[in-house]
Design an enzyme around this catalytic site. Structure first.
Site, PDB file in Angstrom:
ATOM      1  N   ASP A  31       0.842  -1.199   0.000  1.00 23.44           N
ATOM      2  CA  ASP A  31       0.000   0.000   0.000  1.00 23.44           C
ATOM      3  C   ASP A  31       0.878   1.251   0.000  1.00 23.44           C
ATOM      4  O   ASP A  31       2.053   1.200   0.386  1.00 23.44           O
ATOM      5  CB  ASP A  31      -0.925  -0.009   1.233  1.00 23.44           C
ATOM      6  CG  ASP A  31      -2.167   0.865   1.046  1.00 23.44           C
ATOM      7  OD1 ASP A  31      -2.219   1.619   0.047  1.00 23.44           O
ATOM      8  OD2 ASP A  31      -3.073   0.803   1.881  1.00 23.44           O
TER       9      ASP A  31
ATOM     10  N   GLU B  35      -8.058   0.380   4.487  1.00 21.57           N
ATOM     11  CA  GLU B  35      -6.608   0.137   4.419  1.00 21.57           C
ATOM     12  C   GLU B  35      -6.091  -0.390   5.748  1.00 21.57           C
ATOM     13  O   GLU B  35      -5.264  -1.298   5.794  1.00 21.57           O
ATOM     14  CB  GLU B  35      -5.879   1.435   4.076  1.00 21.57           C
ATOM     15  CG  GLU B  35      -6.086   1.876   2.655  1.00 21.57           C
ATOM     16  CD  GLU B  35      -5.379   3.167   2.322  1.00 21.57           C
ATOM     17  OE1 GLU B  35      -5.151   3.422   1.135  1.00 21.57           O
ATOM     18  OE2 GLU B  35      -5.051   3.934   3.244  1.00 21.57           O
TER      19      GLU B  35
HETATM   20  O1  LIG Z   1      -6.330   7.092   1.088  1.00 23.08           O
HETATM   21  C1  LIG Z   1      -5.361   6.911   0.377  1.00 23.08           C
HETATM   22  C2  LIG Z   1      -4.220   6.101   0.738  1.00 23.08           C
HETATM   23  O2  LIG Z   1      -3.866   6.122   2.081  1.00 23.08           O
HETATM   24  C3  LIG Z   1      -3.021   6.198  -0.202  1.00 23.08           C
HETATM   25  O3  LIG Z   1      -2.320   5.010  -0.061  1.00 23.08           O
HETATM   26  C4  LIG Z   1      -2.121   7.378   0.123  1.00 23.08           C
HETATM   27  O4  LIG Z   1      -2.871   8.576   0.033  1.00 23.08           O
HETATM   28  C5  LIG Z   1      -0.916   7.459  -0.824  1.00 23.08           C
HETATM   29  O5  LIG Z   1      -1.344   7.631  -2.120  1.00 23.08           O
HETATM   30  P1  LIG Z   1      -0.351   7.904  -3.344  1.00 23.08           P
HETATM   31  O6  LIG Z   1       0.327   6.607  -3.652  1.00 23.08           O
HETATM   32  O7  LIG Z   1      -1.245   8.373  -4.444  1.00 23.08           O
HETATM   33  O8  LIG Z   1       0.602   8.967  -2.922  1.00 23.08           O
END
Ligand SMILES: O=C[C@H](O)[C@H](O)[C@H](O)COP(=O)(O)O
Length: 278
Positions: free
Chosen positions: A128, A150
């Site tokens: 994640d 998550e």
């Molecule tokens: O709610 C979203 C999640 O926690 C995402 O994993 C987090 O915002 C990171 O997202 P990105 O990979 O787009 O930076």
């Protein structure tokens, strides 16, 4: 009858051919067409390396696929395992658990098998993204509004691997790079109460209900039909205490502080290198 039989043989030949065309060895990320920005490249490098180094393809069966823009490349990589004749026998056994609507779509569009956390409450591994990672591998997540599912998925997994780009690595404390505040998922009818308690009881600098504009008039509504509050506490020296205090407020479903949850984080750099934090 003979005609039917020959049609059937032709059908099988055709499908075998198209299937074999689709099969291809796991590509080396360096040989793939360059993406439109160095940031996207950095995310892809981090995601591919995280999957290749941590996926025990012969033994892992239940795999969590998180949310956000970096996880797109995790799902892409897992899909490539499915198409490589060397790995497909194992990858066809994978069951992928989503953390929200977006990741469900990612699992399906990459040809992976979709499962639910209710069917598979114990996961082998989850990949994640994160909004910020501190020096102790504590995280802020929920910038995309997916924090509850998550956390449910990542705390149900034997291994949680973070994939991110260089902007997410904090020099020390959470709240240094990610200055939009800690995302907090709240029950809609309790949002005013939580906003007041954050300010009055927890002395938060600022707390706002996340708005959907310009894509939507009114607040963001999560995949669980809740609201999100972003609460600014400045630099967070003790994220575990803050998480506990916020969690005690009536109306709070979950916080975006992920405490003692991740084992490793991979950060992609603009020059194509990837740094590992353990
Ligand atoms: O709610 C979203 C999640 O926690 C995402 O994993 C987090 O915002 C990171 O997202 P990105 O990979 O787009 O930076």
């Amino acid at each position: 009858m003979l005609q039917n039989f020959s049609r059937c043989v032709q059908f099988v030949r055709f499908n075998a051919r198209s299937f074999s065309l689709r099969m291809s060895p796991l590509p080396d990320v360096k040989n793939l067409p360059v993406l439109h920005s160095t940031l996207e490249q950095a995310k892809r490098f981090a995601a591919y390396r995280a999957v290749d180094e941590n996926l025990d393809y012969a033994n892992h069966r239940v795999i969590g696929v998180g949310s956000g823009s970096t996880v797109i490349y995790v799902a892409e990589r897992l899909g490539q395992y499915l198409l490589d004749p060397k790995f497909s026998i194992y990858a066809s056994q994978f069951v992928c658990i989503p953390t929200g609507f977006q990741s469900k779509e990612l699992i399906l569009t990459n040809g992976l098998r979709l499962g639910s956390i209710e069917q598979y409450p114990a996961l082998d591994i989850v990949f994640d993204g994160a909004d910020e990672v501190d020096v102790n591998l504590q995280l802020i997540k929920g910038g995309g509004g997916c924090l509850f599912q998550e956390k449910l998925v990542s705390t149900s997994a034997a291994k949680f691997i973070v994939v991110a780009d260089y902007r997410k690595r904090s020099p020390k404390y959470l709240g240094t790079n990610w200055v939009k505040g800690v995302p907090i998922e709240v029950v809609p009818s309790g949002y005013i109460r939580v906003l007041n308690d954050l300010k009055c009881k927890l002395k938060c600098k600022n707390a706002v209900l996340r708005q959907g504009a310009p894509a939507k008039a009114g607040p963001v509504v999560t995949d669980n039909c809740n609201f999100i509050i972003d609460a600014d506490f400045g630099e967070i020296e003790h994220p575990e205490n803050l998480h506990r205090d916020i969690k005690m407020l009536v109306g709070v479903v979950e916080t975006g502080l992920f405490i003692d949850n991740a084992q490793k984080a991979y950060f992609g750099n603009p020059d194509g290198s990837v740094e590992l934090q353990v």
